[in-house]
Write a protein that holds these residues in place. Structure first.
Motif, PDB file in Angstrom:
ATOM      1  N   THR B 170      51.854 -27.837 -56.926  1.00  0.00           N
ATOM      2  CA  THR B 170      51.557 -27.468 -58.309  1.00  0.00           C
ATOM      3  C   THR B 170      52.159 -26.083 -58.527  1.00  0.00           C
ATOM      4  O   THR B 170      52.034 -25.204 -57.681  1.00  0.00           O
ATOM      5  N   ARG B 194      53.504 -30.947 -60.411  1.00  0.00           N
ATOM      6  CA  ARG B 194      53.094 -30.428 -61.704  1.00  0.00           C
ATOM      7  C   ARG B 194      53.789 -29.093 -61.919  1.00  0.00           C
ATOM      8  O   ARG B 194      53.770 -28.241 -61.038  1.00  0.00           O
ATOM      9  N   ILE B 196      53.752 -26.199 -64.724  1.00  0.00           N
ATOM     10  CA  ILE B 196      53.092 -25.693 -65.927  1.00  0.00           C
ATOM     11  C   ILE B 196      53.876 -24.488 -66.432  1.00  0.00           C
ATOM     12  O   ILE B 196      53.978 -23.471 -65.745  1.00  0.00           O
ATOM     13  N   ARG B 209      60.267 -28.668 -71.110  1.00  0.00           N
ATOM     14  CA  ARG B 209      59.780 -30.044 -70.894  1.00  0.00           C
ATOM     15  C   ARG B 209      60.930 -30.972 -70.548  1.00  0.00           C
ATOM     16  O   ARG B 209      60.829 -31.816 -69.662  1.00  0.00           O
ATOM     17  N   THR B 214      55.818 -30.293 -66.760  1.00  0.00           N
ATOM     18  CA  THR B 214      54.898 -31.390 -67.073  1.00  0.00           C
ATOM     19  C   THR B 214      53.838 -30.949 -68.069  1.00  0.00           C
ATOM     20  O   THR B 214      53.207 -31.786 -68.714  1.00  0.00           O
ATOM     21  N   ASP B 215      53.614 -29.640 -68.172  1.00  0.00           N
ATOM     22  CA  ASP B 215      52.594 -29.089 -69.068  1.00  0.00           C
ATOM     23  C   ASP B 215      53.121 -27.775 -69.626  1.00  0.00           C
ATOM     24  O   ASP B 215      53.879 -27.079 -68.954  1.00  0.00           O
ATOM     25  N   VAL B 216      52.679 -27.443 -70.820  1.00  0.00           N
ATOM     26  CA  VAL B 216      53.005 -26.115 -71.349  1.00  0.00           C
ATOM     27  C   VAL B 216      51.707 -25.424 -71.762  1.00  0.00           C
ATOM     28  O   VAL B 216      50.753 -26.079 -72.195  1.00  0.00           O
ATOM     29  N   VAL B 217      51.693 -24.100 -71.590  1.00  0.00           N
ATOM     30  CA  VAL B 217      50.544 -23.280 -71.989  1.00  0.00           C
ATOM     31  C   VAL B 217      51.068 -22.190 -72.917  1.00  0.00           C
ATOM     32  O   VAL B 217      51.761 -21.277 -72.470  1.00  0.00           O
ATOM     33  N   MET B 231      43.421 -26.653 -65.482  1.00  0.00           N
ATOM     34  CA  MET B 231      44.316 -27.773 -65.152  1.00  0.00           C
ATOM     35  C   MET B 231      44.330 -28.091 -63.665  1.00  0.00           C
ATOM     36  O   MET B 231      44.819 -29.152 -63.263  1.00  0.00           O
ATOM     37  N   THR B 232      43.874 -27.139 -62.841  1.00  0.00           N
ATOM     38  CA  THR B 232      43.970 -27.312 -61.393  1.00  0.00           C
ATOM     39  C   THR B 232      42.577 -27.311 -60.752  1.00  0.00           C
ATOM     40  O   THR B 232      42.419 -26.853 -59.611  1.00  0.00           O
TER      41      THR B 232
END
Lengths: 344, 344
Positions: B170, B194, B196, B209, B214-217, B231-232
């Motif tokens: 991650t 993952r 982020i 992306r 896989t994710d954006v913050v 998320m973790t």
């Protein structure tokens, strides 16, 4: 039972404390054969404010299992066991990754109703994950050597391992306490070509040489940095093993590491921030190490200790009966002893 | 020739400068095809005091070799070449170890009589060690993609590589500038489960992306740390890739890394010290990364760029002619452009 408590700066006393007993079904009750005083005990000894009622002291011990809870499967009464300086479950993800110091339900001795190791007996939580049984009798002369696996040997080894010492590496070790000496020994065993030990005590430096240090530097501060740089053609060493924990030692480590190298620290930081700015960034210096998962390394290091390949017990240069543990602190605090055995 | 200089905070101008020529027999003279403006150019743009006469700017370029000195063996006139953001000999111990940023005789553009890359031409010292010829024509549409190998792609890659991103890791990436995006791309290519990406620009996050995040913050500060922790499962990520360089970004990185994990930083530190005390020690957090040896990574990353596996040129969302380089700085300084191509 008799047990050691810290009541204030410099105020260590051995007092009558309640006998420990099994509480959880995963507990073991262990009678202590040998404990010892750690360099990291000196930090609170020199300045912490203990909780009301005092702080139970000691986190290294070898003992004999007296009894175990109903859920304990891997140790039994009568076995000699090594206890690492933290207890851990052995089953969570962190334990399985070998980072038992981050165990999800583990903890440290001397808190939350768990006693310290400088005592006659200790209740050991999570006995299956924590204790390592060893097939020796309780009067085996290797007990002191085995006791180093509780903390100092594994901690020195952690420094060298996480620092990435390889065959041919140049290494500097800052600190000639027990952890520094085991760091030097571990670096030599990983095949380091040059192991430069920095310290100020002739007898400790002599033990370091016996364990594989190729050079010793007895000077301090900038002079010591200059000496290490001169020994390495001006470049510094591939890996610095920092076994002190004070800010000047860390700064010294950062000042003697080669570009692309690593500072691996196992001295508990007595600082909150450190020099990690543009200079260290430009040189691609890695900072690694941390609180050693001693439990992880016991199975790996045990055979060498049992076989006598490593005379680990040589770090103990003084011994006190339990009731004189305070004298052990005094000796270590004054640097008059390298590491003091405590015998209940 | 025309060349870009910084004269004071916010004061970038393109002026007439002396034509560069060969000085040392190891030099090459390179006509610039494309240069660009770097996030790290913004630090001096926003605040440095340049030397009298101004600071030549720019350290990323792809060009055509015009002439070479008598001792240059591996590049010849007419070849298209990629220049990394530092020059290096390719023959000293550091270069051979892949740490060209610590080359014993290397250096950076824009100093000591060497010009900057935001110019019509550049004298390249140590041409054999520095330049990488590429078999493309000078009007090849992949020139912008190749230009990313001067710095931003290799720098993002360095973060992921030194951070030890593995299949299943991650990863959090702090910063949605070009380096952060290439860090996210590299983490995904190393097999991270993952990735982020933390940033504040919708179009950049969208590119992230596309490249494997896989994710954006999009939140900031403590809120962003809390989001990554949530998320973790509360633990934080195995590896944080820090691609900003400001103190709060580094503190954020340290606050969202999992015990036993690593913070790999490639944002040039705008701080001298950082939080590396007992908490980070207890969690066994490693701090790594540093100034990326971009030269090392060019041969490794080049095939993917040439084949179009990585559409590296997508980071350029604006282009200016050389005489308008100042506008490029303005666009990037205002975050109105992600990365600006400069076309002499």
């Amino acid at each position: 039972m008799r047990a050691t408590y810290l009541f204030g700066p410099g105020d260590v006393a051995v007092i009558d404390a309640p006998d420990p007993g099994l509480v959880e079904p995963t507990d073991a009750l262990v009678r202590v054969l040998r404990a010892c005083v750690c360099g990291s005990d000196l930090h609170p000894y020199h300045g912490a404010t203990p909780p009301p009622g005092g702080q139970p002291m000691g986190h290294e011990f070898v003992g004999v299992v007296e009894s175990v809870g109903a859920d304990v499967a891997t140790v039994r009464s009568g076995q000699v066991v090594i206890a690492p300086f933290m207890f851990s479950c052995g089953a969570c993800d962190f334990c399985l990754e070998g980072l038992q110091t981050s165990c999800r339900i583990g903890g440290i001795w001397g808190r939350d109703g768990i006693g310290g190791a400088q005592a006659e007996a200790v209740r050991v939580p999570l006995a299956d994950g924590t204790l390592v049984p060893v097939d020796v009798s309780e009067d085996d002369e290797r007990i002191p050597a085995l006791l180093t696996l509780s903390d100092v040997y594994g901690t020195g080894y952690h420094a060298a391992r996480t620092g990435g010492v390889l065959p041919g590496s140049t290494v500097a070790v800052i600190g000639d306490g027990a952890v520094g000496l085991f760091a030097a020994l571990s670096a030599a065993r990983f095949g380091a070509e040059r192991v430069i030990l920095l310290g100020h005590h002739e007898s400790r430096l002599a033990l370091g040489r016996r364990w594989g240090a190729t050079d010793v530097v007895p000077t301090r501060g900038d002079e010591a940095v200059a000496a290490v740089r001169e020994m390495t053609g001006g470049d510094g060493v591939h890996v610095v093993l920092e076994a002190v924990g004070h800010a000047p030692a860390f700064a010294q480590a950062m000042a003697m590491v080669r570009p692309g190298g690593a500072v691996s620290r196992v001295g508990v930081p007595q600082y909150a921030t450190g020099p990690i700015g543009r200079e260290q960034f430009g040189a691609n210096v890695t900072i690694t190490g941390g609180l050693a998962p001693a439990r992880r390394y016991i199975p790996e290091l045990l055979p060498g200790v049992l076989a006598g390949d490593v005379d680990a017990g040589a770090v103990f240069d003084a011994e006190v009966p339990l009731d004189d543990t305070g004298e052990g602190y005094r000796l270590m605090g004054a640097r008059a002893a390298l590491k003091v055995l405590v015998r209940p």
